[in-house]
Enzyme design. Structure first.
Site, mmCIF file in Angstrom:
data_model
loop_
_atom_site.group_PDB
_atom_site.id
_atom_site.type_symbol
_atom_site.label_atom_id
_atom_site.label_comp_id
_atom_site.label_asym_id
_atom_site.label_seq_id
_atom_site.Cartn_x
_atom_site.Cartn_y
_atom_site.Cartn_z
ATOM 1 N N ARG A 14 -42.495 6.729 -6.139
ATOM 2 C CA ARG A 14 -41.141 7.171 -6.485
ATOM 3 C C ARG A 14 -40.277 6.014 -6.978
ATOM 4 N NH1 ARG A 14 -39.885 9.458 -0.702
ATOM 5 N NH2 ARG A 14 -40.804 7.424 -0.307
ATOM 6 N N VAL A 16 -37.615 3.449 -7.054
ATOM 7 C CA VAL A 16 -36.361 3.260 -6.317
ATOM 8 C C VAL A 16 -35.749 4.623 -6.013
ATOM 9 C CG1 VAL A 16 -34.036 2.286 -6.371
ATOM 10 C CG2 VAL A 16 -35.956 1.011 -7.362
ATOM 11 N N HIS A 17 -35.610 4.895 -4.724
ATOM 12 C CA HIS A 17 -34.967 6.110 -4.223
ATOM 13 C C HIS A 17 -34.188 5.677 -2.988
ATOM 14 C CE1 HIS A 17 -38.194 6.145 -1.176
ATOM 15 N NE2 HIS A 17 -38.931 5.712 -2.189
ATOM 16 N N GLY A 18 -33.610 6.588 -2.261
ATOM 17 C CA GLY A 18 -32.771 6.230 -1.122
ATOM 18 C C GLY A 18 -33.433 5.306 -0.125
ATOM 19 N N GLY A 21 -34.051 1.912 -1.985
ATOM 20 C CA GLY A 21 -32.824 1.299 -2.467
ATOM 21 C C GLY A 21 -31.802 0.986 -1.407
#
Length: 160
Positions: A14, A16-18, A21
Site C-alpha cells: 500500500r 504510504v497510508h495511515g 505515514g
C-alpha cells in the site's frame, strides 16, 4: 559523500497510508518519506493521495524510481531521517544491489495474489519474493516481519 541516514526501509504493497505515514513515521522519528517505486514515481494520482498523509504527519515526501534512488540517496543531508517505502521485495533487492545502505528491512503488508502463499497474517509471498528477501539478508540487511511498531520483530528465517 556521506552515508544517508536511513532509519528504516519497509515493504508495503500500500506504500504510504495511515499506518505507515503516521504510526511508523512518528515511531522511528523520520522526517522524510521516500517512496522508491517505478510505477508510483510516474503516477500523479497515487502521489497526491500519499502527499496528504505525509502532510498530516508534518514530514516531507519524495517519489523516486528505483534508479533515481540508487543514483541520488548518497546526496541526502545528514539532518534527513529517511524512511524508505517500497512495494515489493524486488524493489528492496534492487536498492541494496545498487548500493543503497539498507540496514533494517521491515516486511509489512504484502497482499495475496495468484501464486502467493500466506507467510504471516499480513504477508503473502511466492518463491521469488522469498528469494529476493534472502538476497537482501545475505547482503547484510536485517530482514524481519513487524506489522506495527508495538509488535515483536519476527526474523525472516523464523517465518519462511
Amino acid at each position: 559523500m556521506s552515508e544517508p541516514n536511513i532509519v528504516l526501509t519497509r515493504i508495503d504493497n500500500r506504500l504510504v497510508h495511515g499506518q505507515v505515514g503516521v504510526v511508523w513515521t512518528s515511531s522511528i522519528g523520520a522526517n522524510l518519506l521516500l517512496v522508491a517505486n517505478d510505477d508510483t514515481a510516474n503516477d500523479p494520482l497515487q502521489q497526491e493521495l500519499m502527499e496528504a498523509t505525509a502532510e498530516s504527519s508534518g514530514v516531507g515526501i519524495r517519489f523516486w524510481t528505483i534508479e533515481k534512488t540508487i543514483n541520488n540517496i548518497h546526496r541526502a543531508s545528514a539532518r534527513q531521517k529517511i524512511f524508505i517505502i517500497v512495494r515489493t521485495p524486488e524493489d528492496a533487492r534492487k536498492l541494496i544491489e545498487g548500493g543503497v545502505p539498507i540496514d533494517n528491512l521491515n516486511i509489512g503488508n504484502m497482499h495475496f495474489s495468484e501464486g502467493k502463499r500466506q507467510i504471516t497474517k499480513q504477508a503473502y509471498m511466492d518463491d521469488k519474493d522469498i528469494s529476493d528477501l534472502k538476497v537482501c539478508a545475505a547482503k547484510g540487511a536485517s530482514v524481519y516481519v513487524q506489522e506495527v511498531p508495538e509488535d515483536k520483530k519476527q526474523p525472516l528465517e523464523e517465518v519462511i
